[in-house]
Write an enzyme that holds these catalytic residues in place. Sequence first.
Site, short mmCIF file in Angstrom:
data_model
loop_
_atom_site.label_atom_id
_atom_site.label_comp_id
_atom_site.label_asym_id
_atom_site.label_seq_id
_atom_site.Cartn_x
_atom_site.Cartn_y
_atom_site.Cartn_z
N ARG A 122 12.43 -6.46 5.28
CA ARG A 122 11.55 -4.72 5.00
C ARG A 122 12.88 -4.02 5.89
NH1 ARG A 122 6.25 -2.12 4.83
NH2 ARG A 122 6.59 -2.73 7.38
N LYS A 151 0.91 -1.13 -0.30
CA LYS A 151 -0.08 0.25 -0.02
C LYS A 151 0.31 1.33 0.13
CE LYS A 151 -2.05 -0.91 3.21
NZ LYS A 151 -1.04 -1.98 4.18
N ARG A 177 11.66 -1.90 11.55
CA ARG A 177 10.83 -1.53 11.99
C ARG A 177 10.32 -2.31 12.94
NH1 ARG A 177 5.64 0.14 8.19
NH2 ARG A 177 4.28 -0.90 10.01
N ARG A 216 -9.06 0.76 8.63
CA ARG A 216 -9.26 -0.20 8.78
C ARG A 216 -10.09 -1.17 9.64
NH1 ARG A 216 -3.00 1.09 8.84
NH2 ARG A 216 -2.05 -0.99 8.79
N ARG A 268 -0.32 -8.30 13.57
CA ARG A 268 -1.07 -8.09 12.44
C ARG A 268 -2.10 -8.98 11.66
NH1 ARG A 268 4.20 -5.72 10.65
NH2 ARG A 268 3.68 -3.74 8.96
P1 AP5 Z 1 4.49 -2.07 1.78
O1 AP5 Z 1 4.92 -0.92 0.74
O2 AP5 Z 1 5.20 -0.76 3.49
O3 AP5 Z 1 3.29 -2.46 2.24
P2 AP5 Z 1 2.45 -1.60 3.04
O4 AP5 Z 1 1.04 -2.62 2.43
O5 AP5 Z 1 2.54 -0.67 3.21
O6 AP5 Z 1 2.01 -2.34 4.75
P3 AP5 Z 1 2.91 -1.85 5.87
O7 AP5 Z 1 3.31 -3.17 6.65
O8 AP5 Z 1 3.36 -0.78 5.84
O9 AP5 Z 1 1.78 -1.41 6.28
P4 AP5 Z 1 0.41 -1.96 7.76
O10 AP5 Z 1 -0.71 -1.65 7.41
O11 AP5 Z 1 0.90 -2.93 7.88
O12 AP5 Z 1 1.73 -0.54 8.02
P5 AP5 Z 1 1.35 0.90 8.90
O13 AP5 Z 1 1.93 1.68 8.65
O14 AP5 Z 1 0.08 1.08 8.12
O15 AP5 Z 1 5.75 -3.38 1.21
C1 AP5 Z 1 6.25 -3.94 2.18
C2 AP5 Z 1 7.54 -4.67 1.74
O16 AP5 Z 1 7.27 -5.01 0.31
C3 AP5 Z 1 8.32 -3.83 1.09
O17 AP5 Z 1 9.72 -3.59 1.81
C4 AP5 Z 1 8.52 -3.02 -0.16
O18 AP5 Z 1 9.38 -2.83 -0.42
C5 AP5 Z 1 8.24 -4.15 -0.85
N1 AP5 Z 1 7.51 -4.88 -2.02
C6 AP5 Z 1 6.40 -3.51 -2.15
N2 AP5 Z 1 5.88 -4.17 -3.24
C7 AP5 Z 1 6.34 -4.72 -4.06
C8 AP5 Z 1 6.12 -6.53 -5.20
N3 AP5 Z 1 5.13 -6.07 -5.58
N4 AP5 Z 1 7.10 -7.12 -4.88
C9 AP5 Z 1 8.31 -7.42 -4.25
N5 AP5 Z 1 8.27 -6.80 -3.32
C10 AP5 Z 1 7.42 -5.52 -2.87
O19 AP5 Z 1 0.24 0.69 10.10
C11 AP5 Z 1 1.81 0.28 11.26
C12 AP5 Z 1 0.79 0.36 12.77
O20 AP5 Z 1 0.18 1.89 12.71
C13 AP5 Z 1 -0.47 -0.75 12.77
O21 AP5 Z 1 -0.55 -1.41 12.74
C14 AP5 Z 1 -1.54 0.70 13.47
O22 AP5 Z 1 -1.14 -0.01 14.94
C15 AP5 Z 1 -0.75 1.84 13.75
N6 AP5 Z 1 -1.74 2.30 12.15
C16 AP5 Z 1 -1.83 2.48 11.37
N7 AP5 Z 1 -3.38 2.98 10.54
C17 AP5 Z 1 -3.75 2.81 11.86
C18 AP5 Z 1 -5.24 2.68 11.32
N8 AP5 Z 1 -5.99 3.67 10.83
N9 AP5 Z 1 -6.16 2.65 12.65
C19 AP5 Z 1 -5.92 1.83 13.29
N10 AP5 Z 1 -4.05 2.08 13.90
C20 AP5 Z 1 -3.22 2.72 12.55
#
Ligand code: AP5
Length: 211
Positions: free
Chosen positions: A127, A13, A156, A88, A167
């Site tokens: 990552r 994402k 992270r 979410r 997660r």
């Molecule tokens: P990446 O692009 O980083 O994936 P992502 O879907 O953004 O994954 P995240 O782990 O950031 O999502 P998340 O939803 O768990 O975390 P967030 O920060 O939102 O890609 C992942 C890896 O794969 C990278 O290394 C990339 O290079 C690689 N990659 C990408 N595409 C690829 C491909 N096609 N092929 C191969 N490799 C590839 O949230 C973190 C925390 O914040 C949550 O757990 C929660 O505690 C809190 N939080 C955030 N938002 C909320 C909310 N709305 N409500 C409640 N808590 C929240």
Amino acid sequence: MIVVLLGPPGAGKGTQGERIADKLGVPKIATGDVLRAALRDGTEQGLAAKAYMDRGDLVPDSVILGIMKEVMAAPSSQKGAILDGVVRTVPQADGLATMLAELGRKVDAYLLFDVKDDELVRRLSGRTVCDSCQTPYMGLEPGTKCSKCGGTLVRRKDDEPDSIRNRLKVYREQTEPVIDWVKDKKMELVEIDATGDLDEITERAMKALTE
Ligand code: AP5
């Protein structure tokens, strides 16, 4: 155009959100990035979110909706926004819809990234992210310089195996119900295969959004 990116942790994402936002000329807003920045700045909001985030649990809906209220009212998001990592939970989906309706706006599309669990675990365990601009990288060790801004790459805390497992569980239990909520409301939901070449995935997403 307001687009919500849905999909499990590691689905890409953040990676694709940046590219789609560039192509559409709108900002990408990631609640995870906002919370990590608040934590780095040592704000009350960041410190309160830390324990939830480290475990891989969700931060309370009220905190997230507070953030969204601020960012959606900001001048920078008046043309639209790519919302990465929000919504979410069903209460967040409801809350965002109400908030946008009050501003005379709505979500134009929900884009659901589809990736199998074993690939998600592989991506998250490999990552690193820039501690400054948050760009994610694959196959680069912590300590490497970010090619985008010169910041330092770190792992992270929630990319540890226990947090990754949690997660994924939290996603199934609390975020997947949003998919049925979107379908029930007869809103635009597009599912795309988010595995393979980055450019091809961006192309699939853009095609889905502009068709
Ligand atoms: P990446 O692009 O980083 O994936 P992502 O879907 O953004 O994954 P995240 O782990 O950031 O999502 P998340 O939803 O768990 O975390 P967030 O920060 O939102 O890609 C992942 C890896 O794969 C990278 O290394 C990339 O290079 C690689 N990659 C990408 N595409 C690829 C491909 N096609 N092929 C191969 N490799 C590839 O949230 C973190 C925390 O914040 C949550 O757990 C929660 O505690 C809190 N939080 C955030 N938002 C909320 C909310 N709305 N409500 C409640 N808590 C929240």
